[in-house]
Design an enzyme around this catalytic site. Structure first.
Site, PDB file in Angstrom:
ATOM      1  N   GLU A 192       0.805  -1.217   0.000  1.00 39.91           N
ATOM      2  CA  GLU A 192       0.000   0.000   0.000  1.00 39.91           C
ATOM      3  C   GLU A 192       0.844   1.275   0.000  1.00 39.91           C
ATOM      4  O   GLU A 192       0.320   2.364  -0.232  1.00 39.91           O
ATOM      5  CB  GLU A 192      -0.948  -0.008   1.202  1.00 39.91           C
ATOM      6  CG  GLU A 192      -2.069  -1.050   1.061  1.00 39.91           C
ATOM      7  CD  GLU A 192      -2.966  -1.131   2.279  1.00 39.91           C
ATOM      8  OE1 GLU A 192      -2.585  -0.591   3.337  1.00 39.91           O
ATOM      9  OE2 GLU A 192      -4.031  -1.757   2.174  1.00 39.91           O
ATOM     10  N   GLU A 252       7.288 -21.608   8.391  1.00 37.65           N
ATOM     11  CA  GLU A 252       7.755 -20.708   9.448  1.00 37.65           C
ATOM     12  C   GLU A 252       8.818 -21.336  10.342  1.00 37.65           C
ATOM     13  O   GLU A 252       9.438 -20.656  11.156  1.00 37.65           O
ATOM     14  CB  GLU A 252       6.587 -20.230  10.307  1.00 37.65           C
ATOM     15  CG  GLU A 252       5.966 -21.289  11.194  1.00 37.65           C
ATOM     16  CD  GLU A 252       4.900 -20.696  12.103  1.00 37.65           C
ATOM     17  OE1 GLU A 252       5.071 -20.811  13.328  1.00 37.65           O
ATOM     18  OE2 GLU A 252       3.924 -20.123  11.593  1.00 37.65           O
TER      19      GLU A 252
END
Length: 270
Positions: A79, A110
């Site tokens: 963004e 992860e």
């Protein structure tokens, strides 16, 4: 370490609650998040300061995370170009498991302590940059490994976690700890912890971009004109700054591509 994000919910028998009660109780928990973020403002300020300092010297901001935390970093990074008009590679979000993990969980991604540094190295990361690890638990191996290696390479490191005394925070030179407590659904850190992380990310990049001059007054003068709504908003901004009628402001905006440039050209021509 004690992981308060994994503690039992303050609520039980959720399946027996009415929809109204479920919503009210989730909202009750959510209202505690801004207070938790407020307590971390001194830590956030230190992180904003170092990121701003690095970016003023052509540095970049990298987020590393897994699952919800990784996705939030990717969202914040993606963004920044349309909002602030910065290059697409100035803020980079990296998620364990690669871009495919944005939509679909990648099993055990992860848990790899080496992969984050490999992912960062693809961007030729260096001492000008900052790495921020995002991990609600504060125990994600992918994030710990990435921060540790960045420290070894003398790269500034920060983090956003939601437990105190975590291994991730121990690795970060500029840790941000927002202690959100037990989730409404036990262990579901996409809820309060995710909300807290999103708030901190908003504060981090917005504060940095203001310091870098990417906001004028309170307006996004460098925003990209990617849809009609933004063209209309930009036109109104040009009208406000220049006093031009709408059609002239719109023509100027389209010609020069953003509000800042359109206003500068108009003022120089006066």
């Amino acid at each position: 370490m004690e992981r308060t994000t994994e503690k039992d919910s303050h609520y039980n028998n959720l399946e027996q609650m009415s929809v109204s009660d479920i919503l009210k109780n989730i909202n009750k928990e959510d209202r505690t998040v801004p207070d938790a973020v407020e307590k971390a403002i001194p830590q956030i300020e230190k992180l904003v300061t170092i990121v701003t300092e690095k970016m003023r010297n052509n540095g970049r901001l990298f987020y590393i995370g897994a699952g919800t935390s990784g996705r939030l970093g990717v969202v914040d990074a993606s963004e920044c170009p349309p909002t602030f008009g910065v290059p697409f590679d100035m803020v980079v979000g990296i998620i364990a498991g690669g871009d495919g993990a944005i939509r679909k969980a990648v099993e055990f991604a992860e848990d790899d302590t080496e992969q984050a540094w490999k992912d960062l190295s693809a961007y030729r990361i260096n001492e000008k940059d900052v790495v921020v690890g995002i991990a609600a638990s504060g125990t994600t191996p992918y994030v710990i490994g990435g921060l540790r290696k960045a420290n070894e390479k003398h790269i500034a490191t920060g983090c956003i976690v939601c437990n105190s005394g975590s291994p991730v925070a121990a690795e970060a030179k500029y840790p941000v700890e927002v202690i959100t407590g037990p989730e409404f659904v036990t262990g579901s850190t996409r809820m309060k912890a995710g909300t807290a992380q999103k708030l901190v990310l908003n504060m981090l990049t917005t504060s940095v971009m203001i310091q870098l001059g990417r906001i004028k007054g309170n307006k996004m003068v460098d925003m990209q004109l990617t849809n009609n709504k933004l063209v209309d908003r930009g036109t109104r901004m040009v009208m406000n700054y220049t006093g031009l009628p709408e059609h002239e402001a719109a023509e100027l905006l389209i010609k020069y591509g953003n509000v800042r440039k359109a206003v500068e050209v108009h003022m120089q021509a006066k």
